[in-house]
Design an enzyme around this catalytic site. Structure first.
Site, PDB file in Angstrom:
ATOM      1  N   CYS A 185      -0.325   4.283   2.024  1.00 58.66           N
ATOM      2  CA  CYS A 185      -0.146   4.111   3.475  1.00 58.66           C
ATOM      3  C   CYS A 185       1.326   4.293   3.868  1.00 58.66           C
ATOM      4  CB  CYS A 185      -0.553   2.712   3.931  1.00 58.66           C
ATOM      5  SG  CYS A 185      -2.055   2.074   3.205  1.00 58.66           S
ATOM      6  N   ASP A 186       2.229   3.766   3.069  1.00 53.03           N
ATOM      7  CA  ASP A 186       3.609   3.611   3.537  1.00 53.03           C
ATOM      8  C   ASP A 186       4.668   4.405   2.766  1.00 53.03           C
ATOM      9  OD1 ASP A 186       2.725   1.860   5.478  1.00 53.03           O
ATOM     10  OD2 ASP A 186       2.879   0.117   4.169  1.00 53.03           O
ATOM     11  N   CYS A 240       0.833  -1.204   0.000  1.00 51.82           N
ATOM     12  CA  CYS A 240       0.000   0.000   0.000  1.00 51.82           C
ATOM     13  C   CYS A 240       0.869   1.255   0.000  1.00 51.82           C
ATOM     14  CB  CYS A 240      -0.929  -0.008   1.214  1.00 51.82           C
ATOM     15  SG  CYS A 240      -1.971   1.454   1.313  1.00 51.82           S
TER      16      CYS A 240
END
Ligand code: NAP
Length: 333
Positions: free
Chosen positions: A136-137, A133
């Site tokens: 997200c990261d 992701c």
């Protein structure tokens, strides 16, 4: 057999938010959280994009909080896997751990899981440099070098997201043709930070406590440099059958997701990729949004949403499904 007002299947942000809202609406929800409860966030380390946590929070800690919050209002939560459902007649039948339950309404929030490559060191390094992701990261890879594995739209999108933080992003694809749409390929091609490696498979991830590199096997001849793709310099050392090690800091898997819908096959409509089809229902347009092809069965989160796939959007869908269940049950009583 006890008749419940609402059963929730699944325990990611969608399931627990649905549990919170239905519990606060005095519907005494029963949640089948699954033996591996908590969903994809249990495999994540820092979560920094879920509102309310100024300093971020570890994924498993966040799921514990969401679970406790739902329990505080009376949600009953079993860490059991649902084995079969019967949506043929109301009340619906749900089977888990050899026991049968009945419910007037069901919210499905079983989510989806990222496909992994099953490499020797992959599972060990998830959250320590391996992710599925980028939104997200990506931030954790500021000024670092990363690779993205895959050749679809997700791979292009993840790579483009990563270029906002990383210094170098390399897309590694197993064939010499992308499956992604032309517009997405063009965007990736035009981005100065993105390089490409074709006809190659990542056969392992290197690193003890965090990702330090990948081992890449070339499966066929690399395409000639005639098509405006900027190839990674390491490709000059690669030929069919060769294996090279590429030092990098992060690996992003973009090889598709699998919705967790096996138990619902034949019970309601799924799309060609197995995601539940959301079918708005009701007398007036917009009456019920989170409904499926079976009246009384609602859906929330990644099990139907393959576009946004965020914890906060899943939680939003959980809230919507719960409010609609409340309204639907009231309309029938
Ligand atoms: P996808 O289109 O199914 O692509 C998956 C990619 O992963 C393929 O290139 C596939 O290679 C590769 N792959 C699969 N298994 C692999 C393995 N074991 N080893 C190495 N590579 C492997 O999945 P997606 O990219 O997640 O897209 C899913 C859907 O969402 C698509 O309909 C897509 O258009 C849509 N989407 C759209 C956007 C957008 O428009 N902005 C963004 C993201 C997703 P092969 O090509 O060789 O099979």
């Amino acid at each position: 057999m006890e008749l419940r007002k609402v059963v929730i299947i699944g325990s990611g942000p969608a399931g627990f938010t649905a549990a919170l809202y239905t519990a606060r609406a005095n519907l005494s929800p029963l949640v089948f959280a699954g033996s591996r409860w908590g969903g994809q966030l249990m495999l994540t380390t820092e979560v920094e994009n879920y509102p309310g946590f100024v300093d971020g929070i570890l994924g498993p800690d966040m799921m514990n909080i969401l679970r406790k919050q739902a329990m505080r209002f009376g949600a009953e939560i079993f860490n059991e896997d649902v084995t079969t459902v019967d949506f043929g007649h109301r009340p619906f039948k749900i089977r888990a751990s050899e026991k049968q339950y009945q419910s007037k309404a069901v919210i499905i929030a079983t989510g989806a899981e990222a496909n992994w490559l099953n490499l020797p060191n992959e599972q060990r390094l998830i959250g320590k440099g391996i992710s599925s992701c980028a939104p997200c990261d990506a931030f954790f890879f500021t000024n670092k070098k990363v690779v993205v594995i895959g050749g679809g739209d997700s791979a292009m999108e993840e790579a483009l997201t990563l270029t906002k933080f990383a210094t170098e992003v390399t897309i590694i694809h197993r064939r010499d043709k992308f499956r992604a749409s032309k517009i997405m390929i063009d965007r990736a091609k035009k981005n100065a930070k993105i390089t490409f490696i074709f006809n190659s498979e990542v056969v392992d991830v290197l690193g003890k406590d965090k990702v330090e590199g990948v081992k890449i096997k070339t499966t066929g001849d690399l395409p000639k440099q005639t098509d405006c793709f900027k190839y990674h310099p390491v490709t000059s050392k690669m030929k069919a059958g060769s294996i090279v090690e590429l030092p990098i800091d992060g690996v992003f898997l973009a090889i598709g997701h699998k919705p967790l819908t096996d138990i619902f096959k034949g019970q309601l409509d799924l799309n060609e990729n197995g995601y539940i089809i959301r079918k708005p229902q009701g007398d007036k347009p917009g009456d019920f949004q989170m409904t499926t092809t079976v009246e009384g069965v609602f859906v929330a989160g990644d099990v139907h949403d393959y576009h946004f796939r965020q914890a906060v959007t899943a939680a939003g869908y959980g809230c919507m499904a719960a409010l609609e269940v409340e309204k639907w049950l009231e309309s029938r009583e």
